[in-house]
Scaffold this active site. Structure first.
Site, PDB file in Angstrom:
ATOM      1  N   ARG A 101      79.832  52.705  57.601  1.00 45.69           N
ATOM      2  CA  ARG A 101      80.828  53.715  57.967  1.00 45.69           C
ATOM      3  C   ARG A 101      80.749  54.918  57.042  1.00 45.69           C
ATOM      4  O   ARG A 101      80.471  54.802  55.858  1.00 45.69           O
ATOM      5  CB  ARG A 101      82.234  53.118  57.874  1.00 45.69           C
ATOM      6  CG  ARG A 101      83.327  54.128  58.196  1.00 45.69           C
ATOM      7  CD  ARG A 101      84.698  53.541  58.080  1.00 45.69           C
ATOM      8  NE  ARG A 101      85.143  53.547  56.688  1.00 45.69           N
ATOM      9  CZ  ARG A 101      86.335  53.113  56.298  1.00 45.69           C
ATOM     10  NH1 ARG A 101      87.188  52.622  57.179  1.00 45.69           N
ATOM     11  NH2 ARG A 101      86.662  53.145  55.029  1.00 45.69           N
ATOM     12  N   CYS A 103      83.358  58.332  56.270  1.00 45.51           N
ATOM     13  CA  CYS A 103      84.692  58.876  56.533  1.00 45.51           C
ATOM     14  C   CYS A 103      84.790  60.199  55.798  1.00 45.51           C
ATOM     15  O   CYS A 103      84.575  60.260  54.582  1.00 45.51           O
ATOM     16  CB  CYS A 103      85.779  57.906  56.057  1.00 45.51           C
ATOM     17  SG  CYS A 103      87.455  58.502  56.394  1.00 45.51           S
TER      18      CYS A 103
END
Length: 124
Positions: A101, A103
Site C-alpha cells: 500500500r 498512502c
C-alpha cells in the site's frame, strides 16, 4: 484489454472506465465515496471510507476478483491527520490479507471527497 463496468459502483465522472483487465491483472480507477447513483455520501471520513470500499468491492466482483486478490492499493487522503481513522477502517477490510500500500495526502480530490482509493488485483 477488457473494460470493466458495473451499476453497483458509480459511473466514471470523466473519459475513463471503472477499471480494466490486462493479462490477468485488474487495475481500478480511483474510487471516491459516491453511491452507485452518483451522490456523495456523508461528511465524515469513516462513512466516506466505507463507501469507497463498497465501490472497490463492486468493481472487483465485476472483474472476477475480490479484496483477497488485491496485491497493491493506493490511498489518497485530504488530511493526514485522519490517517488513523482511515487505517482502522482499512484494517477491517484487509485484516489477514495485507496487500502492499501507498498512502499520500493530496491538496484536493474529485468532488471534494476526503478519501480516494485504487487497487491492482489478480483475476482468477
Amino acid at each position: 484489454m477488457k473494460k470493466i463496468f458495473t451499476t453497483e459502483a458509480p459511473e466514471a465522472i470523466g473519459p475513463y472506465s471503472q477499471g480494466v483487465i490486462v493479462n490477468n491483472l485488474f487495475y481500478s480507477s480511483g474510487q471516491i465515496p459516491l453511491t452507485p447513483e452518483g451522490t456523495m455520501i456523508g461528511e465524515g471520513i469513516e462513512e466516506q471510507t466505507h463507501q469507497v470500499f463498497a465501490n472497490i468491492k463492486a468493481v472487483l466482483e465485476e472483474a472476477g476478483s475480490s479484496l483477497e486478490d488485491v496485491v497493491k492499493t493506493t490511498v489518497y487522503i485530504k488530511d493526514m491527520n485522519q490517517f488513523s481513522s482511515i487505517n482502522d477502517i482499512y484494517g477491517e477490510y484487509f485484516s489477514e490479507h495485507q496487500p502492499a500500500r501507498s498512502c499520500v495526502e493530496v491538496a484536493r480530490l474529485p468532488k471534494d471527497a476526503l478519501v480516494e482509493m485504487e487497487v491492482i488485483a489478480l483475476v482468477r
